[in-house]
Enzyme design. Structure first.
Site, PDB file in Angstrom:
ATOM      1  N   ALA A  48      46.286 -12.494  32.777  1.00 24.21           N
ATOM      2  CA  ALA A  48      46.986 -14.093  33.860  1.00 24.21           C
ATOM      3  C   ALA A  48      47.033 -13.966  35.631  1.00 24.21           C
ATOM      4  CB  ALA A  48      48.504 -13.784  34.095  1.00 24.21           C
ATOM      5  N   ARG A  89      44.285 -22.314  28.248  1.00 20.92           N
ATOM      6  CA  ARG A  89      45.226 -21.233  27.472  1.00 20.92           C
ATOM      7  C   ARG A  89      46.046 -22.047  27.803  1.00 20.92           C
ATOM      8  NH1 ARG A  89      43.531 -15.409  27.562  1.00 20.92           N
ATOM      9  NH2 ARG A  89      44.777 -15.326  25.766  1.00 20.92           N
ATOM     10  N   GLN A 194      41.904  -5.036  24.357  1.00 16.15           N
ATOM     11  CA  GLN A 194      41.393  -5.267  26.341  1.00 16.15           C
ATOM     12  C   GLN A 194      41.718  -3.525  26.259  1.00 16.15           C
ATOM     13  OE1 GLN A 194      42.807  -7.605  24.033  1.00 16.15           O
ATOM     14  NE2 GLN A 194      43.155  -9.518  24.903  1.00 16.15           N
ATOM     15  N   ASP A 235      52.118 -11.902  31.225  1.00 18.38           N
ATOM     16  CA  ASP A 235      51.478 -13.660  31.453  1.00 18.38           C
ATOM     17  C   ASP A 235      52.652 -14.308  31.895  1.00 18.38           C
ATOM     18  OD1 ASP A 235      50.228 -11.991  29.046  1.00 18.38           O
ATOM     19  OD2 ASP A 235      48.746 -13.619  29.973  1.00 18.38           O
ATOM     20  N   LYS A 246      50.663  -9.815  26.227  1.00 20.17           N
ATOM     21  CA  LYS A 246      50.140  -8.824  25.295  1.00 20.17           C
ATOM     22  C   LYS A 246      50.574  -8.801  24.149  1.00 20.17           C
ATOM     23  CE  LYS A 246      46.616  -9.870  24.947  1.00 20.17           C
ATOM     24  NZ  LYS A 246      46.429 -11.244  24.370  1.00 20.17           N
TER      25      LYS A 246
END
Ligand code: MRU
Length: 344
Positions: A48, A89, A194, A235, A246
């Site tokens: 983010a 996004r 990730q 986020d 996530k």
């Protein structure tokens, strides 16, 4: 840190292309807002705060060659670029926050010559980056006090230096509490991995002990009392404290609640969205099914398999022990406490 997540160099933006990590340290170049949009969309840069910084630079790249002579005409070009970048996004609030910051700085300086406004916008993008670096250190400092001696800490996804200007939010807390941490457990974080690719890489560079687990292993470790705390990033955080992060974060929060393990969210103030009353209104990005169907370019499912691929989920505030920000720690977050810290 041995790398820059994102930097301004030779009159263009360079960002570490996170799709190749940890195998290759390759920098992607962005000269236009189109390049930046593509970099965000394709996850060359992600996390983010990092996409907020990328958005700020993207807005500058969008207008730097503008030939408009009046503020009105120039502003139309800036608006177009900002709208375009905002479509890359949908979930991370930091992207929209940074774009609003660029818009507001342009408006505040509308009586200056266009060439000056362009320079001011570039300076503002630099400031979004340098501010974020400082903010992450403060989050680390504030969060450190919550970690008990000799702890095993679990994190999900990557909320480290790669997801920010430097140092990280959740990893900022973990790095700051280095001396108190026995082991960091990193969820691999399907489908983009990730955790496996980026978090493990970052923690190893900090010379801290780290163990990778698959996303479905956390419950077993918690049941054996091998996890003492969970720290994750965010986020978007709604006014009441519900937090989007996530996909899989909610699973971990439910598990932590059941096992009576503290669950901490670390995020800058720019991640809060006070216009949303609860997490129900947070827009959740749905990504391509191919990301789930394939591993390393090879299909792992039968052809035609139905797939869902939401990139984020929402953890209800009641499962969050505290939110760690640069302005302090918000324990048992609710609308009132959040409003107080954010000055609303
Ligand atoms: O899809 P990504 O990799 O951009 O998602 C990143 C996360 O969910 C992070 O945990 C979050 O952005 C916080 S980063 C400090």
């Amino acid at each position: 840190m041995a790398y820059d997540t994102i930097r301004w160099k030779n009159n263009r933006v360079e960002l570490i292309d996170q799709r190749y990590l940890p195998r290759k340290t390759r920098y992607a170049i962005c000269r236009t807002d189109k390049d930046m949009w593509g970099a965000i969309k394709a996850m060359k840069i992600r996390g983010a705060p990092a996409i907020g910084i990328a958005g700020a630079y993207g807005a500058y790249l969008g207008i730097r060659n503008s030939s408009k002579r009046t503020f009105g005409a120039f502003k139309k070009e800036l608006d177009k670029s900002i709208k375009y970048l905002a479509s890359s996004r949908p979930t991370a609030k930091n992207l929209f926050w940074a774009l609003e910051r660029m818009d507001s700085v342009a408006c505040k300086n509308k009586n200056k010559p266009i060439s000056d406004i362009k320079n001011i916008l570039l300076e503002e993008a630099h400031k979004v980056l340098t501010d974020d670096k400082k903010i992450c250190r403060l989050i680390g400092k504030n969060g450190k006090t919550l970690i008990k001696r000799s702890s095993n800490v679990l994190t999900h996804c990557n909320a480290g230096g790669l997801a920010t200007g430097e140092y990280g939010t959740a990893l900022g807390v973990i790095f700051s509490a280095k001396n108190k941490i026995k082991m960091v457990y990193a969820d691999e974080t399907r489908p983009w991995l990730q955790g496996a690719r980026l978090t493990v890489w970052e923690i190893m560079q900090e010379k801290m002990p780290v163990t990778l687990i698959c996303d479905n292993m956390a419950a077993a470790l918690m049941a054996k009392k091998e996890i003492d705390a969970v720290v994750v990033g965010a986020d978007r955080i709604a006014a009441n404290g519900d937090t989007a992060n996530k996909i899989g974060t909610y699973n971990v929060a439910v598990l932590a609640h059941y096992h009576k393990i503290p669950f901490y969210v670390a995020a800058p103030v720019s991640t809060f969205d006070l216009s949303l009353g609860s997490g129900k209104s947070i827009p959740i990005e749905e990504r391509s099914p191919e990301e789930v169907k394939m591993i390393n370019g090879v299909y792992i499912t039968p052809k035609g398999a139905l797939v869902k691929n939401p990139a984020f989920d929402v953890t209800p505030r009641k499962l969050i022990t505290a939110i760690i920000t640069e302005r302090g720690v918000i324990r048992k977050p609710d609308k009132k406490k959040i409003g107080k810290v954010l000055g609303r």
